[in-house]
Design a protein around this motif. Structure first.
Motif, PDB file in Angstrom:
ATOM      1  N   ARG A 289      45.786  36.446  33.376  1.00  0.00           N
ATOM      2  CA  ARG A 289      44.749  37.040  34.374  1.00  0.00           C
ATOM      3  C   ARG A 289      44.831  38.547  34.166  1.00  0.00           C
ATOM      4  O   ARG A 289      45.754  39.192  33.788  1.00  0.00           O
ATOM      5  CB  ARG A 289      45.655  36.731  35.896  1.00  0.00           C
ATOM      6  CG  ARG A 289      44.722  36.557  36.978  1.00  0.00           C
ATOM      7  CD  ARG A 289      45.259  36.777  38.084  1.00  0.00           C
ATOM      8  NE  ARG A 289      45.568  38.367  38.441  1.00  0.00           N
ATOM      9  CZ  ARG A 289      46.743  38.832  38.751  1.00  0.00           C
ATOM     10  NH1 ARG A 289      47.672  38.025  38.891  1.00  0.00           N
ATOM     11  NH2 ARG A 289      46.861  40.037  38.883  1.00  0.00           N
ATOM     12  N   ASP A 291      43.191  42.230  35.055  1.00  0.00           N
ATOM     13  CA  ASP A 291      42.803  42.995  36.402  1.00  0.00           C
ATOM     14  C   ASP A 291      41.812  43.912  35.755  1.00  0.00           C
ATOM     15  O   ASP A 291      41.920  44.751  34.693  1.00  0.00           O
ATOM     16  CB  ASP A 291      44.086  44.067  37.167  1.00  0.00           C
ATOM     17  CG  ASP A 291      45.114  43.103  37.666  1.00  0.00           C
ATOM     18  OD1 ASP A 291      44.742  42.030  37.931  1.00  0.00           O
ATOM     19  OD2 ASP A 291      46.035  43.496  37.825  1.00  0.00           O
ATOM     20  N   GLU A 304      44.860  46.092  33.669  1.00  0.00           N
ATOM     21  CA  GLU A 304      46.135  45.453  32.791  1.00  0.00           C
ATOM     22  C   GLU A 304      45.782  43.879  32.954  1.00  0.00           C
ATOM     23  O   GLU A 304      45.157  43.485  33.369  1.00  0.00           O
ATOM     24  CB  GLU A 304      47.361  45.887  33.799  1.00  0.00           C
ATOM     25  CG  GLU A 304      47.242  45.333  35.040  1.00  0.00           C
ATOM     26  CD  GLU A 304      48.379  44.574  35.494  1.00  0.00           C
ATOM     27  OE1 GLU A 304      49.693  44.444  34.872  1.00  0.00           O
ATOM     28  OE2 GLU A 304      48.331  43.898  36.603  1.00  0.00           O
ATOM     29  N   ASN A 306      48.029  40.129  32.711  1.00  0.00           N
ATOM     30  CA  ASN A 306      49.118  39.357  33.001  1.00  0.00           C
ATOM     31  C   ASN A 306      49.245  37.955  32.436  1.00  0.00           C
ATOM     32  O   ASN A 306      48.758  37.027  32.766  1.00  0.00           O
ATOM     33  CB  ASN A 306      48.938  39.079  34.607  1.00  0.00           C
ATOM     34  CG  ASN A 306      49.024  40.449  35.292  1.00  0.00           C
ATOM     35  OD1 ASN A 306      49.951  41.111  35.579  1.00  0.00           O
ATOM     36  ND2 ASN A 306      47.965  40.775  35.868  1.00  0.00           N
TER      37      ASN A 306
HETATM   38 MG   LIG Z   1      47.767  43.916  38.429  1.00  0.00          MG
END
Ligand SMILES: [Mg+2]
Ligand SMILES: Nc1ncnc2c1ncn2[C@@H]1O[C@H](COP(=O)(O)OP(=O)(O)O)[C@@H](O)[C@H]1O
Length: 350
Positions: A289, A291, A304, A306
């Motif tokens: 994921r 951002d 960032e 994930n």
């Molecule tokens: Mg984040």
């Protein structure tokens, strides 16, 4: 397939902490968010049930120091890894490294990518090398070096290598060097002198984007848009610790997220292109994921990544990866099965 699920529960992380430091994890001096990245046992149960409902045989292990023996003894066909770990920027790499060492296939990115994505500055250095837009930044160390008196404000201060909005509070957005010094000092004190990243504040809209699969088969799930106008009056428009864990509760949910994001085709394409390029550059595998936030010129920037995304099963918990997957038509079990499938295909297992 025989699948070993490896995970970190909050309780398990507390025990590891106690074993290493001899400190009771419930001690009142321990920051309330120290184990924020650990999973609730209900999430682990939901993952086990989902994998079983896909006719897999599932065994599960806490990603602690017994995981080496447990994996070696049980020799699963594949490891479904969601273990966040506890110590250092490489903590998410612990189980994947063991899998590499034991020659076991596992889901998700390799140890290097996991560690790089956890260290926000190292990750941004690589993105910058490949000319992928991300906010200008400085890393500041507890010895005081790294601070740039000419840095432009507003800016945001975050611990260098955390997730789950840990250490990112409403007052982490700062407007002057003086304010920055004070928030940075608090951050050092609270997070055991972990270096911090001071980053230009991107004022535009925020999105989070989930991906599933690899290479040309990589699927970008419907983009999620964040709307921070729901936060209490005067709150910063960020997904802070307060927004994630205090203001948005199952019994009083905030509708921060819209999926699919109500954006025009041009912006959607720009974001998707950014996401594809970023995943390629960082060797992201199977799922992730990312951002994303717009700057003052509406250019999408990476905030960032994930590569071990949170996957809370209850839709009311507002967990973004499952939300995007649901919008794309994946049930929770179908979403997890897809992760297993793409990982298995990568290893030539199916
Ligand atoms: Mg984040
Ligand atoms: N440079 C930035 N500009 C604007 N907002 C930011 C910036 N960096 C972080 N944020 C806000 O803080 C939130 C958490 O930061 P993020 O880097 O994603 O940390 P975490 O790993 O805890 O999710 C983001 O979702 C965003 O709302």
């Amino acid at each position: 397939m025989k699948i070993a699920l490896t995970y970190s529960t909050k309780n398990g992380l507390g025990k590891e902490f106690n074993k290493r430091f001899g400190v009771d994890p419930d001690d009142e001096d321990i920051p309330p968010d120290l184990f924020a990245e650990g999973d609730d046992p209900r999430t682990i149960d939901a993952i086990v049930n989902a994998l079983q409902s896909n006719n897999h045989q599932v065994i599960s292990f806490e990603g602690n120091d017994e995981v080496v023996n447990n994996l070696e003894r049980s020799r699963p066909d594949i490891v479904f890894n969601v273990a966040e770990g506890l110590f250092g920027d490489w903590r998410e790499s612990y189980v994947p490294l063991i899998c590499e060492r034991l020659g076991l296939p596992y889901t998700g990115s390799d140890p290097l990518t996991l560690a790089l994505c956890l260290n926000k500055a190292r990750c941004k250095e690589i993105l910058s090398f490949y000319k992928i837009p991300n906010a200008p930044f400085r890393v500041i160390y507890p010895q005081g070096n790294g601070f740039d008196p000419n840095f432009e404000y507003p800016a945001i201060i975050k611990p260098l290598a955390e997730g789950s909005s840990k250490g990112i509070f409403d007052n982490s957005v700062v407007y002057s060097a003086e304010q920055a010094h004070s928030v940075i000092a608090d951050c050092f004190e609270k997070y055991n002198n972990e270096p911090v990243i001071l980053e230009k504040f991107l004022p535009g809209q925020e999105f989070t984007v989930a991906i599933l699969g690899n290479g040309v088969e990589m699927e970008i799930l419907p983009i999620i848009a964040m709307d921070y106008s729901q936060l209490p009056a005067g709150a910063q428009p960020i997904y802070s610790y307060e927004a994630k864990w205090i203001w948005d509760r199952p019994e009083k949910p905030l509708s921060i997220f819209t999926c699919p994001a109500p954006i025009d085709e041009k912006l959607k394409n720009q974001i998707e292109t950014l996401v594809r390029k970023t995943c390629a550059v960082l060797h992201i595998r199977d799922w992730c994921r990312l951002d994303v936030r717009l700057d003052e010129n509406r250019i999408p920037h990476i905030l960032e990544l994930n590569p071990l995304p949170g996957i809370l099963p209850n839709p009311e918990d507002n967990s973004c990866f499952p939300k995007a997957a649901r919008t794309a038509g994946y049930t929770y079990p179908a979403m997890l099965n897809k992760v297993v499938q793409v990982a298995a295909r990568r290893y030539g297992l199916s």
